[in-house]
Design an enzyme around this catalytic site. Structure first.
Site, PDB file in Angstrom:
ATOM      1  N   LYS A  87       3.176 -14.376   5.485  1.00 30.04           N
ATOM      2  CA  LYS A  87       3.529 -15.290   4.386  1.00 30.04           C
ATOM      3  C   LYS A  87       5.063 -15.410   4.373  1.00 30.04           C
ATOM      4  O   LYS A  87       5.701 -15.339   3.321  1.00 30.04           O
ATOM      5  CB  LYS A  87       2.978 -14.721   3.066  1.00 30.04           C
ATOM      6  N   ASP A 132      -2.556 -17.861   5.011  1.00 31.06           N
ATOM      7  CA  ASP A 132      -3.599 -18.667   4.361  1.00 31.06           C
ATOM      8  C   ASP A 132      -4.249 -19.605   5.380  1.00 31.06           C
ATOM      9  O   ASP A 132      -5.472 -19.750   5.429  1.00 31.06           O
ATOM     10  CB  ASP A 132      -3.051 -19.436   3.143  1.00 31.06           C
ATOM     11  N   TYR A 159       0.814  -1.209   0.000  1.00 32.35           N
ATOM     12  CA  TYR A 159       0.000   0.000   0.000  1.00 32.35           C
ATOM     13  C   TYR A 159       0.850   1.262   0.000  1.00 32.35           C
ATOM     14  O   TYR A 159       0.310   2.376   0.037  1.00 32.35           O
ATOM     15  CB  TYR A 159      -0.961   0.003   1.181  1.00 32.35           C
ATOM     16  N   ASP A 195      -5.856  -6.380   5.384  1.00 29.85           N
ATOM     17  CA  ASP A 195      -6.992  -5.827   4.657  1.00 29.85           C
ATOM     18  C   ASP A 195      -7.985  -6.944   4.349  1.00 29.85           C
ATOM     19  O   ASP A 195      -9.194  -6.814   4.547  1.00 29.85           O
ATOM     20  CB  ASP A 195      -6.466  -5.198   3.353  1.00 29.85           C
TER      21      ASP A 195
END
Ligand code: NAI
Length: 502
Positions: free
Chosen positions: A198, A231, A151, A255
């Site tokens: 991640k 995930d 972002y 987000d």
């Protein structure tokens, strides 16, 4: 800007208006009304807080589409920005970014301008709200880093056919959000914290977030910290959401999972949020401006109202916050006088009627539902924790090349080209996968190549002069559009290997 009056009939007729502790100092809050349903949900929220005699002086300002239309680039008037700077707290209605006026999002501008680095989104089963998860005791908070990561908005079309977005994460940014999350866990009496990343794939960027948790946990022995992959986190949020108390993430991951969280407990219409920085805080509903229902007097103000409850706690007004939150819960559980999005079909009432019902419930609480105990968050200054490696070695150079043609030909040509120099071509990769000297026939090739050059012999010490020499001749051979120096900090590679690189 104008100020809401505190002698409104709603406030004076409130059954609890006289309960306000007289000694509490009044605090100023800037209100950005926003677009669409913004002014309606803002007015409703202010009515409830006034009725609960929250000692707040409102300074109301327009923001959003009307400002863009008048050519105000940020979408927020300067006097409102100055007021936020001076009082440090804002309550914000949803803002549109109209297509055609400027290209900035007022929301992003506010976050960046005031370095509101922590996005806080509580996810809690709400009484009376029917969802597939209504019978689960969900009560966690997503703490999302709010200013870094993808972002940062740094993007390039590096070739006519390949786009790049930089995922920038800093050690400082990760430590700040992690410390904030740990302090928030303490302030809310929570015992566990999950960092979701991640880091298995993005070992450096996402790895910094995992590292921040590992570094800071020893200072919080009362909190059990754990790491899980983002995930799996999404999966766990659906199959066993009760296990979570605090989830910390980088910007993009947060987000997505905070919207997933909102979906678990009733959707965006009831999801509150806070954006917190060291010098300012901004509270807003998660939903947007709902232009379809704007001006009809039917919008549900619950999300902004619960955001205002977070704001009251931020201001240290815990009793007011608890009283309003309880009144909302009693109203929702009662199931009467709810707005159309929550009521059975055809039975929705106006925003005003819903607010009247909440105000009439001030002072009531659901039996057996005690508000969580909150306390103020105190953030220790992060200080200079940046690493300063003693040894920085330049060990290579990635040259990104815009080229349409045979990669084998390119590799052979570049290998021959630097045969008499300090450099050798180690590999060429396509979107991260090695395609020269070995080529996997299944790898799709595009017009974007990373050519990795390293020292010809281990004894050669590379420096900027060597880089300039290589580049000064390379431009005859290829059209390069980006360079990345490969460093080793204190003996440790500060770059990732390509897929298939030895
Ligand atoms: P939206 O959240 O405005 O609407 C999605 C759906 O939820 C619509 O059906 C809407 O009617 C309903 N809804 C939303 N809030 C509601 C409420 N309080 N009461 C009853 N129903 C409600 O999302 P959308 O349509 O994607 O965005 C509309 C505009 O809002 C866009 O210009 C977008 O950029 C802006 N937006 C602003 C945000 C902010 O300021 N933080 C956040 C999200 C969108």
């Amino acid at each position: 800007m104008h100020q809401y009056s505190h002698s409104s009939s709603a406030a004076s007729s409130s059954p609890t208006a006289n309960l306000a502790p007289a000694a509490l100092p009044r605090q100023k809050v800037v209100v950005l009304q926003g677009d669409g349903i913004g002014p309606e949900v803002v007015a409703a929220t202010v009515r409830v807080l006034d009725a609960a005699a929250a000692p707040i002086d409102w300074e109301v300002s327009e923001a959003g589409a009307s400002l863009f239309a008048r050519g105000v680039e940020t979408g927020v008037p300067q006097d409102a920005l100055d007021a936020i700077e001076s009082c440090g707290v804002a309550l914000k209605g949803p803002l549109e970014t109209p297509i055609g006026f400027g290209n900035k999002s007022a929301n992003v501008t506010l976050r960046k301008l005031f370095e509101l680095y922590a996005n806080v989104r509580p996810v809690r089963t709400l009484p009376g709200i029917k969802t597939p998860f209504s019978d689960r005791a969900i009560d966690f908070v997503v703490v999302r880093e709010n200013v870094e990561d993808l972002y940062a908005g740094i993007e390039y079309m590096q070739t006519p056919n390949v786009a790049q977005c930089l995922k920038l994460m800093s050690r400082k940014g990760c430590r700040k959000i992690m410390r904030f999350a740990m302090e928030l866990a303490r302030a809310e009496g929570r015992k566990t914290l999950h960092t979701a990343t991640k880091a298995n794939i993005m070992k450096m960027t996402e790895g910094l977030m995992k590292q921040a948790m590992e570094d800071l946990l020893p200072a919080y022995p009362d909190i059990a910290g754990d790491h899980l992959l983002i995930d799996n986190c999404a999966h766990q949020m659906v199959i066993a959401p009760e296990q979570f108390e605090v989830i910390v993430t980088s910007n993009m991951n947060g987000d997505i999972i905070s919207d997933l969280g909102a979906g678990l407990v009733g959707g965006l219409g009831v999801a509150p949020s806070a954006n917190i920085g060291a010098h300012a805080a901004m509270f807003e509903a998660v939903h947007g401006s709902a232009p379809q229902i704007a001006g009809k007097g039917v919008a549900n103000p619950t999300a902004l109202l619960l955001s205002a409850v977070m704001m009251l706690r931020h201001l240290g007004l815990f009793d007011h916050a608890n009283r309003i939150e309880s009144a909302v819960f009693v109203t929702l559980a009662g199931g009467q006088d709810l707005t159309g999005d929550l009521a059975p079909k055809g039975q929705g009432v106006s925003t005003n009627a819903y607010v009247d019902r909440i105000i009439s419930n001030l002072g009531n609480a659901l039996p057996g539902v005690a508000p969580r105990t909150y306390s103020n968050i105190t953030l220790a200054a992060e200080g200079d924790r940046d690493l300063h490696p003693a040894v920085r070695e330049l060990v290579g150079l990635d040259v990104y090349v815009d080229y349409i043609g045979d990669v084998y030909e390119l590799g052979q040509r570049l290998t021959a080209h630097c045969a008499d120099s300090d450099w050798q071509l180690k590999l060429i990769s396509s979107r991260g996968t090695v395609v020269y000297p070995e080529t996997n026939p299944n790898t799709d090739l595009v017009d974007h190549w990373r050519c990795r050059f390293v020292a010809r012999h281990p004894a050669i010490a590379l420096d900027d002069e060597a880089v300039q020499k290589l580049l000064s001749t390379l431009h005859d051979q290829v059209s390069w559009m980006h360079l990345e120096k490969l460093y080793r900090f204190d003996g440790k590679d500060a770059f990732s290997k390509a897929q298939g690189e030895g």
